[in-house]
Scaffold this motif. Structure first.
Motif, mmCIF file in Angstrom:
data_model
loop_
_atom_site.group_PDB
_atom_site.id
_atom_site.type_symbol
_atom_site.label_atom_id
_atom_site.label_comp_id
_atom_site.label_asym_id
_atom_site.label_seq_id
_atom_site.Cartn_x
_atom_site.Cartn_y
_atom_site.Cartn_z
ATOM 1 N N LEU B 123 37.954 25.777 51.611
ATOM 2 C CA LEU B 123 37.744 24.761 50.583
ATOM 3 C C LEU B 123 36.771 23.678 51.047
ATOM 4 N N ALA B 126 33.285 24.886 50.655
ATOM 5 C CA ALA B 126 32.899 24.825 49.241
ATOM 6 C C ALA B 126 32.493 23.408 48.866
ATOM 7 N N ASN B 127 33.278 22.441 49.309
ATOM 8 C CA ASN B 127 32.957 21.046 49.008
ATOM 9 C C ASN B 127 31.628 20.639 49.624
ATOM 10 N N LEU B 129 29.047 22.583 50.545
ATOM 11 C CA LEU B 129 27.897 23.271 49.962
ATOM 12 C C LEU B 129 27.675 22.885 48.505
ATOM 13 N N ALA B 130 28.671 22.295 47.898
ATOM 14 C CA ALA B 130 28.490 21.853 46.511
ATOM 15 C C ALA B 130 27.365 20.837 46.422
ATOM 16 N N SER B 131 27.062 20.190 47.538
ATOM 17 C CA SER B 131 26.013 19.171 47.499
ATOM 18 C C SER B 131 24.629 19.773 47.693
ATOM 19 N N ASN B 132 24.560 21.055 47.910
ATOM 20 C CA ASN B 132 23.253 21.714 47.967
ATOM 21 C C ASN B 132 23.028 22.419 46.634
ATOM 22 N N PRO B 133 22.243 21.795 45.769
ATOM 23 C CA PRO B 133 22.157 22.306 44.392
ATOM 24 C C PRO B 133 21.481 23.674 44.290
ATOM 25 N N CYS B 135 22.166 26.387 45.767
ATOM 26 C CA CYS B 135 23.014 27.295 46.514
ATOM 27 C C CYS B 135 24.199 27.684 45.640
ATOM 28 N N GLU B 136 24.338 28.963 45.380
ATOM 29 C CA GLU B 136 25.476 29.386 44.586
ATOM 30 C C GLU B 136 26.695 29.523 45.478
ATOM 31 N N VAL B 137 27.771 28.890 45.073
ATOM 32 C CA VAL B 137 28.983 28.911 45.883
ATOM 33 C C VAL B 137 30.047 29.723 45.163
ATOM 34 N N VAL B 138 30.553 30.742 45.834
ATOM 35 C CA VAL B 138 31.649 31.510 45.275
ATOM 36 C C VAL B 138 32.875 31.282 46.142
ATOM 37 N N VAL B 139 33.935 30.857 45.504
ATOM 38 C CA VAL B 139 35.166 30.582 46.238
ATOM 39 C C VAL B 139 36.100 31.775 46.086
#
Lengths: 252, 252
Positions: B123, B126-127, B129-133, B135-139
DNA sequence: TCGCTTTTTATCTTAAACGAACATATGGAC
DNA sequence: GTCCATATGTTCGTTTAAGATAAAAAGCGA
């Protein structure tokens, strides 16, 4: 080009680029800048974008909770609604919380509950509930949607399929006066529908501004909802219809 | 460049470097120093940075960057290791990041990468990498383990089963001198093993303190690892064995 | 401590963007 | 046909972002 198409074009572009510029959009979609501004305002009201000078960006959502208090839109109503919804949920219950700032408020309101089992496809909710040590948090997988911290896609659907919970606590982007719950994203709608089916009782949390909003995809009808917690219902007729449906309306 | 973008770039840079200089930022982002100062003032007002003469630093006291103390342990080594690992990963790659503070450091180090697709059961990752726009994040789903933000259980395994990525970036709780990677949690080990199988290449990130630790469950052998990034390998024999296995060791 | 340099703050200016109000279609409902 | 709601374009005064300039403050070496 009609409004609906324009809005979804803007949304798609915003998702792809991270931001959109008003003048550029006006040129691309061949409408006046003022029209774009109106569109952006609408999308922002729904929480899908955030205005910046010159255009709009994806909401800070996950990346920085507690940055500004932009989340403060209708904050008091949301908190009151959340508290009331939390009262409906006993200790030791299992529940689902979906995407939306109101459901996040519910997550906050559950901080004193004991021994809950919460399934969510909302990363913010997971972060919030992580601070309640007596609460098991299960995160449904999926692609992270930065705009609101939602996890969407078939991974989410797949995960939810494995649960049967006591309560589904759901939000909606818009509610129309005939009692239909609406949302913007078909993917999220699919998840919400699945959740309603997989729950023994459904609690809808939505402040009254949702009645003045519009959204294209139908989630469900108020008839399928067991408890509707809100601050105001603008139509007497709708209240009566809820009574017929057996939907308990709680006004805070 | 608009304000919002600039602010998040500054934040990302501050997270990565620990501090930022006003004049350097003005040059990099191609705006007047005056504008940068206004940005810094805003970020400081929000408590995200602290002004120093000439620039700003991450707020001291409160661990904005870290939750536990474990994260501070060997922080410099971890950052160096993470940077090196990030160099191994090109833009446009797909990768998996598993649980562990070192993999979180890698997530930080990836802030400037473009167009990544990252799958994670962490988690915190995920938090971050959320700040790298870009970049697709799959949890991957799963039960939230509060101790480290990990998502574990068969939901995670189920989710990972659906991916085939370019790189698996994994950490380990311990490494013994025969080259076995070890962990504490059998569930997490199962996920890690699955991930190694599902990746075209495996990168192990682990600082040298891991050689002095013990853990009960075997994840894999260094023989299955393609790149091992660390700060020191205590045994000459192990280095030779890695050479035999074709495991590239990168010392930072 | 003094004096020099760099950085900061305060204030002003310009161009772009904004919102409100009004005007103009467009398309039903009656 | 008229009436009404909605969507869009236009105008205009206001606000905002960001660069520039000058005065104040902070750092730093002698």
């Amino acid at each position: 080009m009609d409004t609906e198409t324009r809005l979804s074009r803007i949304r798609a572009l915003a998702q792809a680029e991270g931001k959109v510029m008003a003048t550029a959009l006006a040129h691309d979609l061949d409408v006046a800048v003022q029209t774009i501004r109106r569109d952006l305002r609408q999308l922002c009201a729904a929480g899908l974008l955030e205005r910046i000078h010159g255009g709009a960006v994806l909401p800070s959502g996950v990346s920085n909770i507690g940055y500004g208090d932009r989340r403060a839109l209708n904050r008091d109503s949301k908190i009151r609604i959340a508290r009331r919804a939390a009262q409906l949920i006993p200790d030791n219950a299992s529940l689902f919380l979906n995407i939306g700032t109101t459901t996040e408020a519910v997550a906050h309101a559950l901080h004193a509950h004991r021994n809950l089992m919460v399934v969510t496809n909302n990363l913010n909710v997971a972060n919030i509930l992580a601070s309640n040590p007596s609460c098991e948090v299960v995160v449904a997988g999926g692609s992270l949607r930065r705009s609101d911290g939602g996890l969407v896609g078939d991974l989410a659907a797949l995960a939810i399929d494995r649960f049967k919970v006591d309560f589904a606590v759901i939000g909606a982007s818009a509610i129309d006066l005939s009692g239909d719950l609406l949302d913007f994203d078909p993917e999220e709608v699919r998840v919400s529908q699945q959740v309603i089916k997989a729950a023994r009782a459904t609690i809808l949390v939505a402040d009254s501004t949702k009645f003045t909003r519009k959204a294209p995809v139908k989630i469900a009808s108020l008839a399928q909802v067991d408890h509707f917690v809100t601050d105001r219902v603008p139509s007497e007729a709708l209240i009566n219809r809820c009574a017929d449906w057996g939907t308990k309306v709680a006004l805070v």
